[in-house]
Design an enzyme around this catalytic site. Sequence first.
Site, PDB file in Angstrom:
ATOM      1  N   HIS A  98      36.408  48.994  42.756  1.00 45.75           N
ATOM      2  CA  HIS A  98      36.344  47.655  43.168  1.00 45.75           C
ATOM      3  C   HIS A  98      37.029  47.578  44.457  1.00 45.75           C
ATOM      4  CE1 HIS A  98      32.712  43.828  43.128  1.00 45.75           C
ATOM      5  NE2 HIS A  98      33.101  43.851  44.637  1.00 45.75           N
ATOM      6  N   ASP A 125      29.314  39.912  41.002  1.00 41.17           N
ATOM      7  CA  ASP A 125      30.718  40.674  39.146  1.00 41.17           C
ATOM      8  C   ASP A 125      30.806  39.367  38.462  1.00 41.17           C
ATOM      9  OD1 ASP A 125      32.936  41.862  38.787  1.00 41.17           O
ATOM     10  OD2 ASP A 125      33.323  41.305  40.992  1.00 41.17           O
ATOM     11  N   HIS A 127      34.178  39.056  37.230  1.00 41.55           N
ATOM     12  CA  HIS A 127      34.870  38.659  37.228  1.00 41.55           C
ATOM     13  C   HIS A 127      34.863  38.558  39.008  1.00 41.55           C
ATOM     14  CE1 HIS A 127      35.114  42.368  34.958  1.00 41.55           C
ATOM     15  NE2 HIS A 127      35.693  41.694  34.172  1.00 41.55           N
ATOM     16  N   ASP A 129      38.675  38.255  40.525  1.00 37.51           N
ATOM     17  CA  ASP A 129      38.992  39.493  41.179  1.00 37.51           C
ATOM     18  C   ASP A 129      39.073  38.267  42.661  1.00 37.51           C
ATOM     19  OD1 ASP A 129      38.434  41.907  39.914  1.00 37.51           O
ATOM     20  OD2 ASP A 129      36.144  41.947  41.527  1.00 37.51           O
ATOM     21  N   HIS A 142      41.419  47.091  41.415  1.00 33.72           N
ATOM     22  CA  HIS A 142      40.628  46.382  41.536  1.00 33.72           C
ATOM     23  C   HIS A 142      40.500  44.665  41.504  1.00 33.72           C
ATOM     24  CE1 HIS A 142      38.802  47.566  37.286  1.00 33.72           C
ATOM     25  NE2 HIS A 142      39.676  46.481  37.297  1.00 33.72           N
ATOM     26  N   ASP A 227      28.601  44.465  42.218  1.00 32.90           N
ATOM     27  CA  ASP A 227      29.137  45.425  40.914  1.00 32.90           C
ATOM     28  C   ASP A 227      28.780  45.877  39.711  1.00 32.90           C
ATOM     29  OD1 ASP A 227      31.363  45.471  38.498  1.00 32.90           O
ATOM     30  OD2 ASP A 227      32.725  45.277  40.334  1.00 32.90           O
ATOM     31  N   ASP A 229      29.106  45.083  37.085  1.00 37.38           N
ATOM     32  CA  ASP A 229      29.186  44.662  35.539  1.00 37.38           C
ATOM     33  C   ASP A 229      28.558  43.078  35.686  1.00 37.38           C
ATOM     34  OD1 ASP A 229      31.511  43.098  37.270  1.00 37.38           O
ATOM     35  OD2 ASP A 229      32.763  44.043  36.091  1.00 37.38           O
ATOM     36  N   GLU A 272      31.906  50.583  41.254  1.00 41.00           N
ATOM     37  CA  GLU A 272      32.578  50.196  39.305  1.00 41.00           C
ATOM     38  C   GLU A 272      30.870  51.098  38.884  1.00 41.00           C
ATOM     39  OE1 GLU A 272      34.892  49.562  38.356  1.00 41.00           O
ATOM     40  OE2 GLU A 272      35.623  48.156  40.146  1.00 41.00           O
TER      41      GLU A 272
END
Length: 307
Positions: A98, A125, A127, A129, A142, A227, A229, A272
């Site tokens: 990412h 995502d 997360h 980030d 990332h 992403d 995830d 990712e």
Amino acid sequence: MTQTILIGAPVDAGQQRPGCLMGPAAYRVAGLAQAISGQGHGVEDWGDLTCPQVVAPPCPNPAVHSLAEVLGWTQVLAEKVEQALTDGAMPIILGGDHSLALGSVSGAAAHASRTGRPLFLLWLDAHSDFHTPMTTTSGNLHGTPVAYIAGRAGFEAFPLFPAPVPADRICLYGIRSVDPAEHAALLEHDIAINDMRVLDEHGVVAPLRLFLEGVRAAGGMLHVSLDVDFLDPAIAPAVGTTVPGGTTFREAHLVMELLHDSGLVTSLDLVELNPFLDDRGVTARLMVDLVGSLMGKKVFDRPTRAK
């Protein structure tokens, strides 16, 4: 018809689990170009980019690693994404981790600024980030793109972001893993945070439609950063940062179909994917199928297995 440009970004420098550099090849093998052209859109593949040699200044945070390489990727991706948008196409960046969004969104922001349109960011995502190179304890860059895009301090080693995206034009959607330093910083910004609790309580449709209404009202460009995830690891295992409780197959496809219906998406990251962690390509195929939904594929277009 939308003209799309595939840009391979075999970036592995933003984290420490090798394998994301194989992502672009996996998307191609899984039939990404065919999934897009099958919906009547044009596809041009610019191949994989090469990271230029960059000299990085010393980072005050000793945990940060691979800074020079990330800076190189940021530079070349910003140039290529801006070029694709200038050509009137929709760039689809095949990652890669990412950290590539440091460059892809820079390119989109430069084009938006030059054409006088506001840029919006939808961050799909687990997360947020929202670290900076100064706050990350893992040193993995990332985990920093949203902070860079929003104009947080601490990115002195990076090119000046073309036009920081105001907090009210950023939507974090599906997040469920936020470090304490990120949480404290997010409280100081008016970023729309649609974490999994919000999606559980209100469903996936209402929060997304509200954000998309803002994009439409402003006549904005929309960069979507997807992403792996974002998805639940039970259906998408090929990611080094698995977090339980992600979106289901049906929810993720609904998000993509709503984005297609809006007609607002102007650029897209696919990030990712680590094929080394995949199970016979199931994650790569799912991501390609999601892009198919984004480009107009409907539920009734999907064949079922013979009974």
